[in-house]
Design an enzyme around this catalytic site. Structure first.
Site, short mmCIF file in Angstrom:
data_model
loop_
_atom_site.label_atom_id
_atom_site.label_comp_id
_atom_site.label_asym_id
_atom_site.label_seq_id
_atom_site.Cartn_x
_atom_site.Cartn_y
_atom_site.Cartn_z
N ASP A 141 58.92 38.98 44.30
CA ASP A 141 57.49 39.27 44.35
C ASP A 141 57.15 40.76 44.36
OD1 ASP A 141 57.11 36.52 44.45
OD2 ASP A 141 57.18 36.50 46.64
N GLU A 156 45.31 29.02 39.40
CA GLU A 156 46.49 29.61 38.73
C GLU A 156 46.54 29.19 37.27
OE1 GLU A 156 50.44 29.59 40.59
OE2 GLU A 156 49.49 28.81 42.39
N SER A 182 53.66 22.80 36.56
CA SER A 182 52.26 22.62 36.13
C SER A 182 51.70 23.89 35.50
CB SER A 182 51.39 22.12 37.29
OG SER A 182 51.22 23.13 38.26
N ASN A 183 52.16 25.05 35.95
CA ASN A 183 51.70 26.29 35.30
C ASN A 183 52.23 26.38 33.87
OD1 ASN A 183 50.03 28.20 36.99
ND2 ASN A 183 51.59 27.57 38.47
N HIS A 212 52.38 34.31 41.29
CA HIS A 212 52.54 34.09 42.73
C HIS A 212 51.19 33.67 43.33
CE1 HIS A 212 54.49 34.54 46.63
NE2 HIS A 212 53.34 35.04 47.04
C1 GRF Z 1 52.91 28.13 41.83
O1 GRF Z 1 52.13 28.15 42.99
C2 GRF Z 1 53.38 29.52 41.46
O2 GRF Z 1 52.44 30.52 41.76
C3 GRF Z 1 54.58 29.71 42.34
O3 GRF Z 1 55.20 28.42 42.35
C4 GRF Z 1 54.24 27.42 42.10
C5 GRF Z 1 54.71 26.65 40.91
O4 GRF Z 1 53.95 25.51 40.64
N1 GRF Z 1 55.44 30.78 41.91
P1 GRF Z 1 54.22 24.71 39.32
O5 GRF Z 1 55.71 24.43 39.26
O6 GRF Z 1 53.76 25.55 38.16
O7 GRF Z 1 53.43 23.44 39.43
#
Ligand code: GRF
Length: 198
Positions: free
Chosen positions: A152, A181, A15-16, A111
Site C-alpha cells: 500500500d 471501487e 469483483s473489481n 485499496h
Molecule cells: C477490494 O476492496 C480492493 O480494494 C482490495 O481488495 C478487495 C478486492 O475485492 N485490494 P474484489 O476481489 O475485487 O471483489
C-alpha cells in the site's frame, strides 16, 4: 491514447476485475483484459476469468516454492500475454523483483481506504473497514496508487471519498466502499487511457 493490455493479479472475489472487464466489453473503457493470475486456485476471480474466456493461471508458492521462480513465472506470463498495465485487484501477495522492475511504473493497486490511512501489512479486506469504524472516522474512501515494494505504498494516482454513517458496521461500510471501487476504478482507468492521468 495509451495502449492498455491489462493483466490482473487477484486472490479472492475479483469483483473489481469484473467491473473492468465489463467496461471493456461495453466499450466504455478502451482496454483489453489479457490475463488473470491468482495465487488461489479456488478463487472466484479465476472462475470469472474462465467464464469471460480470459486466460487464467494459478501461480502460487504452493506450485513454485522458490520465490525467484514464482516471480519469473508471473513476469513471463504477463509478458507472454502482451500485458502493459498490471492491476492488483485484491492481490494478497507481494510481487518479486523481476516483475516489479520489468513493469516499473505500470503496476497499480486499488485499496479500500484513503491511504496513507488504514493501509500497510495486515490492512486488508474487512480489517480495513473494521479499523475505520473503530477509529470513529466520518469519511473513508478508495485509493488507486502505483505499486512500490511495500504494501500500500507508491505514488497515489487517484482517491475518492465515501461517507461513513453513524451506526455503520464494517460490513455495511465495506459494501458501500466496494460498490464505489467498481465505478472509481473504471473512471480512473478511462482517465489513464485518455492520457488525462498516470
Ligand atoms: C477490494 O476492496 C480492493 O480494494 C482490495 O481488495 C478487495 C478486492 O475485492 N485490494 P474484489 O476481489 O475485487 O471483489
Amino acid at each position: 491514447m495509451r495502449s492498455m493490455n491489462m493483466g490482473f493479479l487477484v486472490s479472492h472475489g475479483g469483483s473489481n476485475m469484473q467491473a473492468v472487464v465489463d467496461a471493456c466489453k461495453q466499450g466504455t473503457l478502451n482496454a483489453s483484459p489479457r490475463v488473470v493470475i491468482s495465487n488461489n486456485s479456488g478463487s472466484m476471480a479465476l472462475q470469472r476469468a474462465r467464464r469471460e474466456g480470459i486466460p487464467g493461471y494459478h501461480l502460487s508458492a504452493a506450485r513454485f516454492p522458490d520465490p525467484v521462480l514464482l516471480d519469473e513465472q508471473i513476469y513471463s506470463t504477463l509478458r507472454r500475454h502482451d500485458v502493459d498495465l498490471v492491476l492488483l485487484a485484491g492481490y494478497m501477495k507481494r510481487l518479486g523483483e523481476q516483475t516489479m522492475s520489468g513493469y516499473e511504473g505500470s503496476i497499480m493497486n486499488i485499496h479500500p481506504s484513503l491511504l496513507p490511512k488504514f493501509g500497510g501489512a495486515g490492512m486488508y479486506g474487512g480489517k480495513v473497514h473494521e479499523a475505520v469504524v473503530a477509529a470513529g472516522e466520518t469519511v473513508t474512501g478508495v485509493t488507486i496508487h502505483r505499486v512500490s515494494g511495500e504494501y500500500d505504498t507508491g505514488e497515489i494516482l487517484a482517491q475518492c471519498e465515501v461517507p461513513v454513517y453513524p451506526g455503520d458496521t464494517a460490513d455495511a461500510l465495506g459494501e458501500r466502499v466496494l460498490k464505489r471501487e467498481h465505478e472509481f476504478l473504471v473512471e480512473t482507468l478511462i482517465a489513464i487511457s485518455e492520457g488525462r492521468m498516470g
